[in-house]
Design a protein around this motif. Structure first.
Motif, PDB file in Angstrom:
ATOM      1  N   ASN A   9       0.828  -1.210   0.000  1.00  0.00           N
ATOM      2  CA  ASN A   9       0.000   0.000   0.000  1.00  0.00           C
ATOM      3  C   ASN A   9       0.862   1.259   0.000  1.00  0.00           C
ATOM      4  N   PHE A  10       1.938   1.233   0.774  1.00  0.00           N
ATOM      5  CA  PHE A  10       2.844   2.377   0.829  1.00  0.00           C
ATOM      6  C   PHE A  10       3.448   2.637  -0.549  1.00  0.00           C
ATOM      7  N   GLU A  11       3.851   1.568  -1.219  1.00  0.00           N
ATOM      8  CA  GLU A  11       4.427   1.706  -2.550  1.00  0.00           C
ATOM      9  C   GLU A  11       3.401   2.244  -3.538  1.00  0.00           C
ATOM     10  N   LYS A  12       2.169   1.774  -3.447  1.00  0.00           N
ATOM     11  CA  LYS A  12       1.105   2.274  -4.320  1.00  0.00           C
ATOM     12  C   LYS A  12       0.871   3.757  -4.077  1.00  0.00           C
ATOM     13  N   ASP A  13       0.849   4.155  -2.792  1.00  0.00           N
ATOM     14  CA  ASP A  13       0.662   5.569  -2.454  1.00  0.00           C
ATOM     15  C   ASP A  13       1.795   6.419  -3.023  1.00  0.00           C
ATOM     16  N   LEU A  14       3.019   5.915  -2.931  1.00  0.00           N
ATOM     17  CA  LEU A  14       4.150   6.652  -3.492  1.00  0.00           C
ATOM     18  C   LEU A  14       4.026   6.801  -5.000  1.00  0.00           C
ATOM     19  N   LEU A  15       3.661   5.728  -5.665  1.00  0.00           N
ATOM     20  CA  LEU A  15       3.512   5.756  -7.112  1.00  0.00           C
ATOM     21  C   LEU A  15       2.432   6.737  -7.528  1.00  0.00           C
ATOM     22  N   GLU A  16       1.308   6.714  -6.830  1.00  0.00           N
ATOM     23  CA  GLU A  16       0.220   7.646  -7.133  1.00  0.00           C
ATOM     24  C   GLU A  16       0.663   9.089  -6.927  1.00  0.00           C
ATOM     25  N   ALA A  17       1.365   9.351  -5.830  1.00  0.00           N
ATOM     26  CA  ALA A  17       1.851  10.710  -5.555  1.00  0.00           C
ATOM     27  C   ALA A  17       2.827  11.150  -6.636  1.00  0.00           C
ATOM     28  N   TYR A  18       3.685  10.240  -7.079  1.00  0.00           N
ATOM     29  CA  TYR A  18       4.645  10.566  -8.138  1.00  0.00           C
ATOM     30  C   TYR A  18       3.924  10.902  -9.446  1.00  0.00           C
ATOM     31  N   GLU A  19       2.947  10.068  -9.781  1.00  0.00           N
ATOM     32  CA  GLU A  19       2.214  10.275 -11.032  1.00  0.00           C
ATOM     33  C   GLU A  19       1.404  11.568 -11.009  1.00  0.00           C
ATOM     34  N   LYS A  20       0.952  11.993  -9.844  1.00  0.00           N
ATOM     35  CA  LYS A  20       0.206  13.250  -9.719  1.00  0.00           C
ATOM     36  C   LYS A  20       1.128  14.461  -9.671  1.00  0.00           C
ATOM     37  N   GLY A  21       2.428  14.219  -9.575  1.00  0.00           N
ATOM     38  CA  GLY A  21       3.382  15.328  -9.506  1.00  0.00           C
ATOM     39  C   GLY A  21       3.501  15.924  -8.122  1.00  0.00           C
ATOM     40  N   GLU A  22       3.085  15.171  -7.111  1.00  0.00           N
ATOM     41  CA  GLU A  22       3.128  15.671  -5.739  1.00  0.00           C
ATOM     42  C   GLU A  22       4.514  15.550  -5.110  1.00  0.00           C
ATOM     43  N   LEU A  23       5.351  14.710  -5.670  1.00  0.00           N
ATOM     44  CA  LEU A  23       6.701  14.540  -5.129  1.00  0.00           C
ATOM     45  C   LEU A  23       7.650  15.487  -5.840  1.00  0.00           C
ATOM     46  N   VAL A  24       8.459  16.159  -5.057  1.00  0.00           N
ATOM     47  CA  VAL A  24       9.385  17.133  -5.603  1.00  0.00           C
ATOM     48  C   VAL A  24      10.802  16.676  -5.302  1.00  0.00           C
TER      49      VAL A  24
END
Length: 107
Positions: free
Chosen positions: A6-21
């Motif tokens: 789940n943590f990995e999925k959340d990270l992937l989703e955040a990355y795809e949304k451009g939320e990670l800088v």
């Protein structure tokens, strides 16, 4: 295991949304890290020590878990100790002299 997935999925989703800088260290920080790395990996002296077989086997097992050679693990632990970054947890065991003194005081 599900938490990690789940943590990995959340990270992937955040990355795809451009939320990670992505952040880059400053030039000063890079120089600081470089100097620390060079000081850490400078090995210009040889030391021989004697260890009990069980201690060496435990060190080798821990090194295998960490994915590093056992001599590197020993050097790292010693470096952390002398630099004040190795924190010793208080022992739950009491020394024999402490127990003897308590028995004598209560008896």
């Amino acid at each position: 295991m599900k938490k990690a997935v789940n943590f990995e999925k959340d990270l992937l989703e955040a990355y795809e949304k451009g939320e990670l800088v992505s952040t880059s260290p400053s030039k000063k920080e890079k120089e600081k890290f470089k100097a620390a790395a060079q000081a850490t990996f400078l090995k210009d002296r040889r030391v021989n020590i004697r260890l009990s077989s069980p201690d060496l086997m435990d060190i080798q097992a821990r090194a295998l878990e960490e994915g590093v050679p056992y001599q590197t693990l020993i050097a790292s632990v010693l470096h952390k100790f002398v630099s004040g970054r190795l924190v010793e947890k208080p022992s739950r065991l009491t020394s024999r002299s402490t127990r003897t003194a308590k028995k004598q005081a209560s008896g």
